[in-house]
Design a protein around this motif. Structure first.
Motif, PDB file in Angstrom:
ATOM      1  N   GLY A 159      -5.618  16.164  -9.612  1.00 14.01           N
ATOM      2  CA  GLY A 159      -5.262  15.871  -8.232  1.00 14.01           C
ATOM      3  C   GLY A 159      -5.301  14.382  -7.934  1.00 14.01           C
ATOM      4  N   ILE A 160      -6.295  13.686  -8.496  1.00 12.21           N
ATOM      5  CA  ILE A 160      -6.384  12.237  -8.300  1.00 12.21           C
ATOM      6  C   ILE A 160      -5.164  11.550  -8.907  1.00 12.21           C
ATOM      7  N   GLN A 161      -4.774  11.973 -10.091  1.00 13.19           N
ATOM      8  CA  GLN A 161      -3.611  11.365 -10.746  1.00 13.19           C
ATOM      9  C   GLN A 161      -2.323  11.679  -9.989  1.00 13.19           C
ATOM     10  N   ALA A 162      -2.235  12.890  -9.452  1.00 10.90           N
ATOM     11  CA  ALA A 162      -1.052  13.244  -8.658  1.00 10.90           C
ATOM     12  C   ALA A 162      -0.984  12.417  -7.378  1.00 10.90           C
ATOM     13  N   ALA A 163      -2.152  12.179  -6.746  1.00  8.80           N
ATOM     14  CA  ALA A 163      -2.179  11.368  -5.531  1.00  8.80           C
ATOM     15  C   ALA A 163      -1.762   9.938  -5.828  1.00  8.80           C
ATOM     16  N   LEU A 164      -2.207   9.417  -6.970  1.00 10.61           N
ATOM     17  CA  LEU A 164      -1.832   8.056  -7.347  1.00 10.61           C
ATOM     18  C   LEU A 164      -0.321   7.952  -7.528  1.00 10.61           C
ATOM     19  N   ALA A 165       0.275   8.957  -8.180  1.00 10.01           N
ATOM     20  CA  ALA A 165       1.724   8.940  -8.396  1.00 10.01           C
ATOM     21  C   ALA A 165       2.478   9.052  -7.074  1.00 10.01           C
ATOM     22  N   ALA A 166       1.982   9.911  -6.174  1.00 15.54           N
ATOM     23  CA  ALA A 166       2.668  10.132  -4.906  1.00 15.54           C
ATOM     24  C   ALA A 166       2.571   8.928  -3.982  1.00 15.54           C
ATOM     25  N   LEU A 167       1.468   8.185  -4.077  1.00 16.66           N
ATOM     26  CA  LEU A 167       1.253   7.071  -3.160  1.00 16.66           C
ATOM     27  C   LEU A 167       1.550   5.726  -3.806  1.00 16.66           C
ATOM     28  N   ALA A 168       2.142   5.737  -5.001  1.00 17.83           N
ATOM     29  CA  ALA A 168       2.466   4.488  -5.703  1.00 17.83           C
ATOM     30  C   ALA A 168       3.348   3.606  -4.824  1.00 17.83           C
ATOM     31  N   GLY A 169       2.997   2.342  -4.768  1.00 15.83           N
ATOM     32  CA  GLY A 169       3.799   1.378  -4.015  1.00 15.83           C
ATOM     33  C   GLY A 169       3.449   1.292  -2.545  1.00 15.83           C
ATOM     34  N   THR A 170       2.611   2.194  -2.039  1.00 22.44           N
ATOM     35  CA  THR A 170       2.258   2.167  -0.613  1.00 22.44           C
ATOM     36  C   THR A 170       1.079   1.238  -0.323  1.00 22.44           C
ATOM     37  N   GLY A 171       0.296   0.947  -1.351  1.00 19.83           N
ATOM     38  CA  GLY A 171      -0.901   0.133  -1.153  1.00 19.83           C
ATOM     39  C   GLY A 171      -2.052   0.897  -0.533  1.00 19.83           C
ATOM     40  N   LEU A 172      -1.851   2.208  -0.329  1.00 20.72           N
ATOM     41  CA  LEU A 172      -2.893   3.017   0.307  1.00 20.72           C
ATOM     42  C   LEU A 172      -3.908   3.562  -0.694  1.00 20.72           C
ATOM     43  N   PHE A 173      -3.502   3.636  -1.960  1.00 21.30           N
ATOM     44  CA  PHE A 173      -4.384   4.198  -2.982  1.00 21.30           C
ATOM     45  C   PHE A 173      -4.101   3.467  -4.275  1.00 21.30           C
ATOM     46  N   THR A 174      -5.032   2.624  -4.706  1.00 25.03           N
ATOM     47  CA  THR A 174      -4.791   1.764  -5.850  1.00 25.03           C
ATOM     48  C   THR A 174      -5.147   2.463  -7.156  1.00 25.03           C
ATOM     49  N   GLU A 175      -4.586   1.957  -8.222  1.00 31.23           N
ATOM     50  CA  GLU A 175      -4.908   2.489  -9.549  1.00 31.23           C
ATOM     51  C   GLU A 175      -6.387   2.249  -9.875  1.00 31.23           C
TER      52      GLU A 175
END
Length: 511
Positions: free
Chosen positions: A298-314
């Motif tokens: 789920g964490i990895q899916a959230a990172l992929a979904a929010l990529a580029g938004t700056g809301l959830f960093t790698e």
């Protein structure tokens, strides 16, 4: 020939003389240094009153008991003050050496008997000697004052100004302190400051402020015991509450000594339990990792979904992934409210908790040592606290919470320093003393004390308060500060105390 014989005889005598004397027989004997008589300087110790909290009361090993009170900081000071005109010193002694408080025959929850050393670490007294009857009863057998030691365990700065803080009728409302109830006698609504001023002290000590942040520390910053605001009127903010205490105590010309607040993030209550105490074998680690696989996905899916938004960093995503291995040093899993609430950003991730594995930057509270590894559900062997079940906020002081503590203490100590300087009072830098205990240890006579729990000698078994030897060490620091400000000569006259005469622990059988 005769002369030759005489020389030989003299040589033999010299050799014999040398053989009969050890080297030390020829060493210089150091002359005894005659120390000057003790003098008070400009201080008047005839009526000494001490105000503060647990450090003043003599609290040790998680409780207040008569033996620890006899070795309290101000009682040690009063005994030395008597060498230079000090008067008697009365303390509100408890009725036994068990510790704990009762109300009309019933124990008060949270006011339990003292801790003792159980062989591997601190344990409750009753786990060693069996059930005991607490005899110090705040409804039945309070001592008679006035008391020179007005140290009230648990008191914050503003509590010393609070009327009714020692009124038994306010106890059920959460507005009174059981320890102070024992001191107020026929004036139940008198404040700690009122009782001090009523005695017209000639000299006072004040060590207050630690509890203004300690409650936040020992509850892991969970919000149930917030930090006292640094600013605000007397009874609300630390600055004006402390200022009111100093102004009132010095109004009649009394001298005094104060101490600042140590950095409580460095006490053994927070530094003893490691962040990575979980031992797992390969099979168990594999099973736990399997249980956390959906969460990690789920964490990895959230990172992929929010990529580029700056809301959830790698960086944050990687910090939130949970992984165990076959090792004796796996990090516990903890809740962390400072992590991004992914569900608030996207409802699709509402089921992802704000959790991660601890790092060396996290401070685990001492009681967690008895909680980590237990089962949240006794019928479910997989419900291991700290592994399958993340530790709640109350068990961990996060880096952000540590910053709140140190920031508050920095401002508090500035207030203390300013007030003491303006009033011409002696000041003890307790913050620096703790740093020395942590980093190199403090030397006194034949002893070196450190901040290590059990073995360090300075901190008692509760990880917060001092041992009797620790209080003796601090008493010497108080006297040296008084020497520097008032021209007394406790140190120069050889009248600092020998800390070796004070114990670091008490036997479970001490009654």
């Amino acid at each position: 020939m005769k002369m030759k014989y005489i020389y030989i005889c003299l040589l033999i005598c010299l050799i014999g003389f040398s053989a009969c004397n050890k080297r030390e027989d020829f060493e210089m004997i150091e002359p005894e240094v005659e120390l000057p008589p003790a003098t008070p300087g400009s201080a008047d110790f005839s009526n000494f009153v001490a105000l503060g909290s647990s450090f003043t009361a003599g609290f040790s090993d998680g409780a207040l008991f008569s033996a620890s009170q006899n070795f309290s900081l101000p009682n040690i000071l009063s005994q030395q003050f008597q060498l230079v005109g000090g008067g008697s010193f009365t303390q509100p002694l408890t009725n036994d050496n068990l510790g704990g408080l009762a109300l009309a025959g019933n124990r008060i929850p949270g006011f339990d008997p003292r801790l003792v050393f159980g062989g591997a670490g601190p344990v409750p007294l009753e786990s060693v000697i069996g059930p005991v009857t607490v005899t110090t009863d705040i409804a039945l057998n309070n001592p008679t004052g006035p008391f020179n030691n007005l140290g009230v365990p648990g008191a914050k700065s503003f509590h010393l100004l609070a009327p009714g803080y020692g009124n038994l009728g306010n106890l059920a409302l959460g507005l009174a302190n059981p320890y102070f109830v024992r001191m107020t006698g026929s004036t139940p609504d008198a404040s700690v400051l009122d009782l001090a001023v009523a005695q017209s002290p000639s000299f006072f000590s004040l060590w207050i402020g630690s509890n203004d942040v300690l409650g936040y520390v020992i509850t892991g910053g969970d919000g149930t015991d917030p930090i006292t605001p640094v600013s605000g009127p007397p009874g609300v903010g630390f600055d004006q509450s402390y200022g009111a205490l100093i102004a009132t105590l010095t109004a009649s010309g009394a001298g005094g000594v104060v101490a600042n607040i140590p950095d409580l993030t460095k006490i053994p209550y927070l530094t003893t339990v490691p962040y990575n105490p979980v031992p797992l074998d390969a099979a168990t680690a594999t099973a736990v990792n399997g249980a956390y696989a959906p969460y990690n996905g789920g964490i990895q899916a959230a990172l992929a979904a929010l990529a580029g938004t700056g809301l959830f960093t790698e960086e944050e995503a990687n910090a939130r992934l949970i992984s165990f291995e076959a090792s004796a040093t796996n990090a516990v899993v903890i809740e962390d409210e400072s992590l991004t609430d992914l569900g608030a950003i996207n409802p699709a991730f509402a089921g992802l908790p704000q959790i991660r594995q601890a790092t060396a930057e996290d401070l685990i509270v001492l009681p967690a040592s008895n909680f980590i590894g237990t089962l949240a559900d006794p019928n479910n062997p997989l419900s291991v606290n700290g592994v399958a079940i993340p530790l709640e906020d109350k068990w961990v002081l996060l880096p952000s919470e540590q910053m709140e503590v140190t920031d508050a203490i920095t401002v508090y100590n500035s207030t203390i320093s300013g007030a003491a300087s303006a009033a011409g009072l002696a000041i003890v830098d307790a913050n620096n003393l703790l740093d020395q205990l942590v980093n190199s240890g403090l030397n006194s006579g034949d002893f070196t004390l450190t901040s290590d729990l059990v073995t360090g000698g300075a901190f008692s078994l509760d990880g917060v308060h001092l041992t009797s030897r620790g209080y003796a060490l601090i008493a010497n620091e108080f006297m040296m500060a008084i020497d520097a400000t008032y021209g007394s000569n406790f140190e120069a006259s050889g009248n600092l105390v020998d800390i070796g005469n004070y114990p670091t622990n008490f036997s479970p059988t001490l009654q």
